[in-house]
Design an enzyme around this catalytic site. Sequence first.
Site, PDB file in Angstrom:
ATOM      1  N   CYS A 167      47.927  32.539  39.508  1.00  0.00           N
ATOM      2  CA  CYS A 167      48.480  31.219  39.227  1.00  0.00           C
ATOM      3  C   CYS A 167      49.198  31.202  37.875  1.00  0.00           C
ATOM      4  CB  CYS A 167      47.409  30.141  39.338  1.00  0.00           C
ATOM      5  SG  CYS A 167      48.103  28.457  39.390  1.00  0.00           S
ATOM      6  N   GLU A 172      40.849  32.651  45.189  1.00  0.00           N
ATOM      7  CA  GLU A 172      39.463  32.183  45.183  1.00  0.00           C
ATOM      8  C   GLU A 172      39.275  30.899  45.987  1.00  0.00           C
ATOM      9  OE1 GLU A 172      41.370  29.870  41.896  1.00  0.00           O
ATOM     10  OE2 GLU A 172      41.585  31.878  42.737  1.00  0.00           O
ATOM     11  N   HIS A 201      45.962  30.631  44.830  1.00  0.00           N
ATOM     12  CA  HIS A 201      44.587  30.798  44.353  1.00  0.00           C
ATOM     13  C   HIS A 201      43.788  31.566  45.394  1.00  0.00           C
ATOM     14  CE1 HIS A 201      44.689  28.229  40.761  1.00  0.00           C
ATOM     15  NE2 HIS A 201      45.564  27.511  41.438  1.00  0.00           N
TER      16      HIS A 201
END
EC number: 4.3.2.10
Length: 198
Positions: free
Chosen positions: A77, A182, A180
């Site tokens: 990011c 995650e 992202h």
Amino acid sequence: MKIAVIKYNSGNVQSVLYALERLGAGAILTDDPDEIRTSDKVVFPGQGEASTAMRYLKAKKLDTLIKEIKQPFLGVCLGLQLLCEHSEENNTDCLGIFPVKVKKFIPENSQEFKVPHVGWNELENLSHNPLLKGLLANPFVYYVHSFYAELATETIATTHYIHDFSAMLHRDNYYAIQAHPEKSGLVGEKLLSNFLSL
């Protein structure tokens, strides 16, 4: 394996640590140059504002250290954007690992396109790259960003939002993802797993 997650006064770091932990990787959050230098791999995540982040990196001399790292390195990011040459966000000179400019999304149609770009979108034009190993065609990943990296020779995947942009970049030992991982379910888990396997 020792994974250093660079601490630089940005948000969203904890979720990256949890994601690495789920994959069995012992990650430490640090801005200590020796800890970063002696790690097996380095992750550079974050949400925030480019000029503030660069000031912190320079104050800790992490800007110089990042350019010297030889082990696999992953920007996520804001981390991707800071690895580029320059960002339109407060006219910020960045680290210059990728000779790429970061620009602000300008919506052509405010009814159809909102800024920031938030939500799930496809990875397209995937290159044959170890970070992308085992991914199906056009997998979906989760984005939250108002700025984007232009297309470049270092682009290894694209996404279309308003126009095409660099979803992922790679040069030497440096890899970067605008989305992202995650927060991107099994696809994000696979991307992180591929990075850990480099």
